[in-house]
Design a protein around this motif. Structure first.
Motif, mmCIF file in Angstrom:
data_model
loop_
_atom_site.group_PDB
_atom_site.id
_atom_site.type_symbol
_atom_site.label_atom_id
_atom_site.label_comp_id
_atom_site.label_asym_id
_atom_site.label_seq_id
_atom_site.Cartn_x
_atom_site.Cartn_y
_atom_site.Cartn_z
ATOM 1 N N ALA A 168 -34.497 -12.525 21.246
ATOM 2 C CA ALA A 168 -33.397 -11.969 22.007
ATOM 3 C C ALA A 168 -33.025 -10.591 21.490
ATOM 4 C CB ALA A 168 -32.171 -12.888 21.893
ATOM 5 N N PRO A 169 -32.655 -9.654 22.373
ATOM 6 C CA PRO A 169 -32.188 -8.345 21.918
ATOM 7 C C PRO A 169 -30.850 -8.453 21.202
ATOM 8 C CG PRO A 169 -31.903 -8.586 24.293
ATOM 9 C CD PRO A 169 -32.669 -9.800 23.829
ATOM 10 N N ALA A 170 -30.480 -7.363 20.536
ATOM 11 C CA ALA A 170 -29.282 -7.397 19.695
ATOM 12 C C ALA A 170 -28.018 -7.698 20.500
ATOM 13 C CB ALA A 170 -29.134 -6.059 18.962
ATOM 14 N N GLU A 171 -28.015 -7.333 21.794
ATOM 15 C CA GLU A 171 -26.804 -7.544 22.598
ATOM 16 C C GLU A 171 -26.572 -9.021 22.892
ATOM 17 O OE1 GLU A 171 -29.169 -4.591 24.852
ATOM 18 O OE2 GLU A 171 -29.366 -5.334 22.811
ATOM 19 N N HIS A 172 -27.592 -9.853 22.660
ATOM 20 C CA HIS A 172 -27.486 -11.272 22.969
ATOM 21 C C HIS A 172 -27.702 -12.086 21.690
ATOM 22 C CE1 HIS A 172 -27.538 -10.536 27.338
ATOM 23 N NE2 HIS A 172 -28.345 -9.546 27.030
ATOM 24 N N PRO A 173 -26.688 -12.187 20.838
ATOM 25 C CA PRO A 173 -26.860 -12.876 19.550
ATOM 26 C C PRO A 173 -26.912 -14.393 19.715
ATOM 27 C CG PRO A 173 -24.590 -12.201 19.845
ATOM 28 C CD PRO A 173 -25.339 -11.679 21.031
ATOM 29 N N VAL A 174 -28.055 -14.888 20.235
ATOM 30 C CA VAL A 174 -28.237 -16.320 20.397
ATOM 31 C C VAL A 174 -29.556 -16.701 19.763
ATOM 32 C CG1 VAL A 174 -26.912 -16.350 22.531
ATOM 33 C CG2 VAL A 174 -29.382 -16.041 22.628
ATOM 34 N N GLU A 175 -29.800 -17.989 19.693
ATOM 35 C CA GLU A 175 -31.073 -18.450 19.166
ATOM 36 C C GLU A 175 -32.208 -17.980 20.075
ATOM 37 O OE1 GLU A 175 -31.633 -19.991 16.312
ATOM 38 O OE2 GLU A 175 -29.507 -19.729 15.905
ATOM 39 N N PRO A 176 -33.341 -17.536 19.516
ATOM 40 C CA PRO A 176 -34.426 -17.002 20.333
ATOM 41 C C PRO A 176 -34.870 -17.923 21.456
ATOM 42 C CG PRO A 176 -34.852 -16.593 18.016
ATOM 43 C CD PRO A 176 -33.640 -17.472 18.091
ATOM 44 N N ASP A 177 -34.949 -19.239 21.188
ATOM 45 C CA ASP A 177 -35.429 -20.160 22.208
ATOM 46 C C ASP A 177 -34.424 -20.356 23.330
ATOM 47 O OD1 ASP A 177 -37.761 -20.457 20.873
ATOM 48 O OD2 ASP A 177 -37.210 -22.325 19.877
ATOM 49 N N ALA A 178 -33.198 -19.855 23.155
ATOM 50 C CA ALA A 178 -32.182 -20.052 24.179
ATOM 51 C C ALA A 178 -32.373 -19.101 25.356
ATOM 52 C CB ALA A 178 -30.787 -19.874 23.583
ATOM 53 N N LEU A 179 -33.155 -18.057 25.187
ATOM 54 C CA LEU A 179 -33.405 -17.103 26.259
ATOM 55 C C LEU A 179 -34.855 -17.202 26.697
ATOM 56 C CD1 LEU A 179 -31.508 -13.880 25.154
ATOM 57 C CD2 LEU A 179 -30.839 -15.528 26.874
ATOM 58 N N ARG A 180 -35.073 -17.317 28.003
ATOM 59 C CA ARG A 180 -36.414 -17.338 28.550
ATOM 60 C C ARG A 180 -36.652 -16.038 29.303
ATOM 61 N NH1 ARG A 180 -36.107 -21.299 32.485
ATOM 62 N NH2 ARG A 180 -38.365 -21.289 32.750
ATOM 63 N N PHE A 181 -37.907 -15.587 29.248
ATOM 64 C CA PHE A 181 -38.245 -14.295 29.824
ATOM 65 C C PHE A 181 -39.535 -14.372 30.628
ATOM 66 C CE2 PHE A 181 -35.820 -13.551 25.995
ATOM 67 C CZ PHE A 181 -34.993 -12.490 26.299
ATOM 68 N N VAL A 182 -39.746 -13.330 31.413
ATOM 69 C CA VAL A 182 -41.038 -13.080 32.039
ATOM 70 C C VAL A 182 -41.504 -11.716 31.544
ATOM 71 C CG1 VAL A 182 -42.205 -12.535 34.214
ATOM 72 C CG2 VAL A 182 -40.689 -14.519 34.072
ATOM 73 N N ALA A 183 -42.749 -11.642 31.115
ATOM 74 C CA ALA A 183 -43.319 -10.380 30.629
ATOM 75 C C ALA A 183 -44.162 -9.749 31.726
ATOM 76 C CB ALA A 183 -44.169 -10.638 29.392
ATOM 77 N N ILE A 184 -43.893 -8.481 32.001
ATOM 78 C CA ILE A 184 -44.685 -7.698 32.949
ATOM 79 C C ILE A 184 -45.341 -6.567 32.149
ATOM 80 C CG2 ILE A 184 -44.696 -6.385 35.095
ATOM 81 C CD1 ILE A 184 -42.070 -7.705 35.841
ATOM 82 N N THR A 185 -46.654 -6.526 32.141
ATOM 83 C CA THR A 185 -47.395 -5.574 31.314
ATOM 84 C C THR A 185 -48.212 -4.633 32.172
ATOM 85 O OG1 THR A 185 -47.559 -7.171 29.502
ATOM 86 C CG2 THR A 185 -49.125 -5.341 29.481
ATOM 87 N N VAL A 186 -48.159 -3.350 31.805
ATOM 88 C CA VAL A 186 -49.025 -2.333 32.400
ATOM 89 C C VAL A 186 -49.942 -1.846 31.285
ATOM 90 C CG1 VAL A 186 -49.150 -0.095 33.540
ATOM 91 C CG2 VAL A 186 -47.292 -1.667 34.101
ATOM 92 N N ALA A 187 -51.245 -2.102 31.429
ATOM 93 C CA ALA A 187 -52.221 -1.755 30.397
ATOM 94 C C ALA A 187 -53.273 -0.815 30.973
ATOM 95 C CB ALA A 187 -52.893 -3.012 29.846
#
Length: 386
Positions: free
Chosen positions: A298-317
């Motif tokens: 989690a980014p600093a603005e969201h001081p929670v346990e890492p597993d508490a936030l779910r994300f989708v990663a979009i990559t440009v390679a």
């Protein structure tokens, strides 16, 4: 009352050499062994077997250079270490060494010369596996560097935000004044000058919006967005942005949850990344857009346990020229660019960084000269309404 050594220490411990042998053979956390003056192994203890994987019969009589990787051995590092011990009375240091199975470990090494009658007869060598400590120190240093980088970007963001607001207010006044001048004058020459100044001011507004994006001061309108559907819908737009010499590939993971972002800002961020990749491949190449599930941190603005936030990663390679390592920490800063003068404002990646951060996610870059560049937007999924 004094007792004979054998009575004081028990049977088998009265002989000094026997005591030493038992001591060395009881140590398993350290490899303790002797080398002759030419660097050949002459003794071996259970610690050597545990750390390096060799039994005594496999190493006694062989050169201790076998414990070094090929590059260090070819560079003469084993003999340099022995020479240091001979000339300075001791060598101590740390470095990568090899186990029997070919795996590497970080070794803390001490080598002492053994003299007899003024003649060097060999070396005493002690090796300890400190890989766990080394990796912990590396993780701590990476965390420290990440914190310093986050603090620096936060400070730059606050400064940029203030400047962008002031600049935006000035541009508003300029545009209103130009509009009044254009309305009040029938002179065509003045009208053309006003039109030119207006276009320049509007360009300044676009740049200001990019600065606001970096400083997280833009107004976002987040909604539930299907990342895969957005990438597919903009397929032609991305292909045109990449140019005729570049192939755009999609590697989309099906079944991803919707992300909670501003659709227009996400499209702008992806266009910025595709433009950068295109410019990094002047002779053509391949850009790959991919999506995948992700979890924290989690980014600093969201001081929670890492597993508490779910994300989708979009990559440009891309498979372009890549970015030197010493420049990578600065690529998200406003006005910093690796492009030639006049080929970029340096605000594209800062917009990407600001958009991801303000959306509750983050952006990170992986690049190396000659190996291309990957920029990944890690964005939060839509909150569960329950």
């Amino acid at each position: 009352m004094q007792y004979p050594i054998a009575e004081r220490y028990g049977p088998g411990l009265g002989d000094t050499s026997r005591q030493f042998e038992l001591l060395v053979n009881s140590v398993t956390d350290y490899a303790i062994y002797m080398l002759d003056a030419e660097g050949y192994v002459r003794s071996w203890n259970p610690g050597g077997e545990r750390i390096k994987g060799y039994i005594a019969d496999e190493v006694i009589g062989t050169s201790f250079s076998r414990f070094y990787d090929a590059a260090d051995a070819e560079a003469g590092l084993p003999w340099t270490n022995l020479e240091t011990a001979r000339n300075e009375g001791r060598y101590s240091g740390e470095g990568w060494r090899l186990r029997k199975d070919g795996s590497r470990f970080m070794a803390s090494v001490v080598i002492d010369p053994i003299w007899e009658g003024g003649q060097l007869i060999g070396f005493a060598k002690i090796t300890r596996d400190v890989t766990a400590r080394y990796e912990a120190e590396q993780r701590l240093e990476q965390a420290r560097q990440s914190l310093l980088q986050a603090q620096k970007m936060e400070a730059i963001g606050e400064l940029t935000l203030g400047m962008a607001h002031d600049f935006n207010n000035l541009l508003t006044i300029i545009l209103n004044s130009l509009d009044a001048i254009g309305s009040a004058s029938a002179d065509q020459r003045i009208g053309r000058m006003v039109e030119t100044a207006t276009r320049a001011s509007e360009r300044g507004i676009v740049l200001t919006r990019q600065l606001l994006a970096f400083g997280r001061g833009q107004n976002l309108a987040p909604e539930a967005v299907d990342a895969n559907a957005l990438v597919e819908a903009d397929r032609d737009l991305f292909r045109r942005c990449a140019g005729d010499q570049v192939t755009v590939r999609h590697e989309l993971t099906p079944g991803l949850p919707a992300i909670h972002v501003d659709r227009a800002q996400l499209e702008a961020a992806l266009l910025n990344l595709i433009s950068n990749s295109r410019d990094a491949m002047p002779s053509g190449g391949t850009i790959t857009l991919s999506t995948a599930p992700a979890v924290g941190p989690a980014p600093a603005e969201h001081p929670v346990e890492p597993d508490a936030l779910r994300f989708v990663a979009i990559t440009v390679a891309d498979d372009g020229t890549g970015i030197p390592e010493e420049l990578q920490e600065r690529v998200f800063e406003p006005f910093f660019t690796t492009k030639d003068v006049g080929r970029g404002s340096g605000l594209g990646l800062s917009q990407v960084f600001g958009f991801a951060s303000q959306s509750g996610g983050h952006a990170h870059l992986d690049s190396a000269p000659g190996r291309g560049t990957r920029v990944t937007l890690v964005l939060p999924v839509t909150p569960d309404p329950r």
